[in-house]
Scaffold this active site. Structure first.
Site, short mmCIF file in Angstrom:
data_model
loop_
_atom_site.label_atom_id
_atom_site.label_comp_id
_atom_site.label_asym_id
_atom_site.label_seq_id
_atom_site.Cartn_x
_atom_site.Cartn_y
_atom_site.Cartn_z
N PRO A 1 0.79 -1.22 0.00
CA PRO A 1 0.00 0.00 0.00
C PRO A 1 0.83 1.28 0.00
CG PRO A 1 -0.07 -1.03 2.15
CD PRO A 1 0.56 -2.03 1.22
N ASN A 2 0.33 2.24 -0.75
CA ASN A 2 0.86 3.60 -0.85
C ASN A 2 2.14 3.70 -1.70
OD1 ASN A 2 -1.15 4.90 0.88
ND2 ASN A 2 -0.22 3.70 2.51
N ARG B 1 5.06 11.01 -2.45
CA ARG B 1 4.80 10.67 -1.05
C ARG B 1 6.05 10.88 -0.19
NH1 ARG B 1 4.72 4.51 1.15
NH2 ARG B 1 4.10 5.02 3.28
N TYR C 1 11.20 8.87 1.20
CA TYR C 1 11.18 7.83 0.15
C TYR C 1 11.86 8.25 -1.15
CZ TYR C 1 7.93 5.67 3.39
OH TYR C 1 7.38 5.10 4.51
N ASN D 1 8.12 -5.61 -1.23
CA ASN D 1 8.03 -4.46 -0.34
C ASN D 1 6.58 -4.40 0.10
OD1 ASN D 1 7.96 -2.11 1.09
ND2 ASN D 1 8.96 -0.85 -0.49
N ALA E 1 3.35 -0.97 4.73
CA ALA E 1 2.85 -1.03 6.12
C ALA E 1 2.41 -2.43 6.53
CB ALA E 1 1.70 -0.04 6.30
N HIS F 1 4.44 -4.72 8.88
CA HIS F 1 4.44 -4.59 10.34
C HIS F 1 3.15 -5.13 10.98
CE1 HIS F 1 7.69 -1.99 9.13
NE2 HIS F 1 6.86 -1.15 8.54
N ASP G 1 1.73 -15.77 6.57
CA ASP G 1 1.27 -17.14 6.32
C ASP G 1 1.27 -17.44 4.82
OD1 ASP G 1 0.95 -17.52 9.01
OD2 ASP G 1 -1.23 -17.45 9.00
N GLU H 1 12.66 -9.63 1.40
CA GLU H 1 11.94 -8.42 1.82
C GLU H 1 12.78 -7.19 1.55
OE1 GLU H 1 10.93 -8.59 6.01
OE2 GLU H 1 10.69 -6.42 6.13
N HIS I 1 12.87 -2.69 1.61
CA HIS I 1 12.27 -1.39 1.96
C HIS I 1 13.17 -0.29 1.43
CE1 HIS I 1 9.41 -3.30 4.63
NE2 HIS I 1 10.41 -4.02 5.08
N LEU I 2 12.55 0.78 0.98
CA LEU I 2 13.31 1.95 0.53
C LEU I 2 14.02 2.62 1.70
CD1 LEU I 2 10.35 3.13 -1.59
CD2 LEU I 2 12.59 2.68 -2.60
N SER I 3 13.26 2.83 2.78
CA SER I 3 13.81 3.54 3.94
C SER I 3 14.46 2.56 4.91
CB SER I 3 12.69 4.32 4.64
OG SER I 3 11.73 3.42 5.17
N ARG J 1 13.56 4.49 12.15
CA ARG J 1 12.30 5.23 12.18
C ARG J 1 11.48 4.85 13.42
NH1 ARG J 1 9.53 4.79 6.50
NH2 ARG J 1 8.29 6.47 7.44
N ARG K 1 7.88 0.38 13.24
CA ARG K 1 8.45 -0.11 11.97
C ARG K 1 9.65 -1.04 12.19
NH1 ARG K 1 5.83 3.28 8.20
NH2 ARG K 1 5.47 5.33 9.08
C1 DQA Z 1 8.40 1.03 3.48
C2 DQA Z 1 8.56 1.18 5.00
C3 DQA Z 1 7.24 0.92 5.70
O1 DQA Z 1 7.39 1.07 7.10
C4 DQA Z 1 6.18 1.90 5.22
O2 DQA Z 1 4.93 1.60 5.80
C5 DQA Z 1 6.08 1.98 3.74
C6 DQA Z 1 7.31 1.91 2.94
C7 DQA Z 1 9.71 1.38 2.74
O3 DQA Z 1 9.84 0.97 1.59
O4 DQA Z 1 10.56 2.09 3.28
O5 DQA Z 1 5.01 2.20 3.19
O6 DQA Z 1 8.11 -0.33 3.19
#
Ligand code: DQA
Length: 153
Positions: free
Chosen positions: A10-11, A18, A23, A74, A77, A80, A87, A98, A100-102, A107, A111
């Protein structure tokens, strides 16, 4: 040919607009284009998907598993929060990485916990779009090694 599904939660469709301080300025399209070029060089057949819905992300994981593909994820959210996603990954029997950008560990404390990390082969975070590049390289290498070991048996 190795198949890898890159799954985005999501997002992430809003990347570029964003919270650019966190990011960066690259859009999800930019990331997809770079990964497609990299995949071509690696001889990887790439599927690239994004959804804002937990159940749909679970479905994407199931589809990757059924196709015998590796998963670069990725989960945003849902990383978490989602036992369902965890599952799905463990049930898929797919090799998953897995990303993540950040740097999620630098943080908010919520997270710092990933429900999916224990069922992934590895985790890469904090390098912006390079996290995806490193993850694709690592996952393709893992799948190659697994296939080589299987062909010796
Ligand atoms: C994220 C980190 C997550 O905590 C956050 O909810 C995101 C982006 C990242 O790519 O840094 O939406 O997955």
């Amino acid at each position: 040919m190795i198949a890898i599904h890159v799954l985005n939660g999501p997002n992430l469709n809003l990347l570029g607009r964003r919270e650019p301080g966190i990011y960066g300025s690259a859009t999800l399209d930019d990331i997809e284009h770079a990964l497609r070029a990299q995949a071509e060089g690696l001889g990887v057949a790439l599927t690239f998907r994004q959804t804002n819905h937990e159940g749909e992300l679970v479905g994407f994981v199931q589809e990757a598993g059924a196709a015998g593909a590796g998963i670069l994820i990725n989960a945003a959210a849902y990383t978490h929060t989602s036992i369902a996603l965890r599952d799905a990954i463990s049930g898929s029997a797919a090799l998953a990485v897995e990303v993540h950008l950040s740097n999620v560990h630098a943080r908010e404390t919520f997270r710092h916990v990933s429900l999916i990390a224990p069922v992934c082969a590895g985790v890469i975070c904090g390098f912006g779009p390079t996290s995806y590049r490193l993850g694709l390289d690592a996952l393709a290498g893992l799948i190659d090694s697994r296939n080589a070991a299987a062909s010796q048996n």
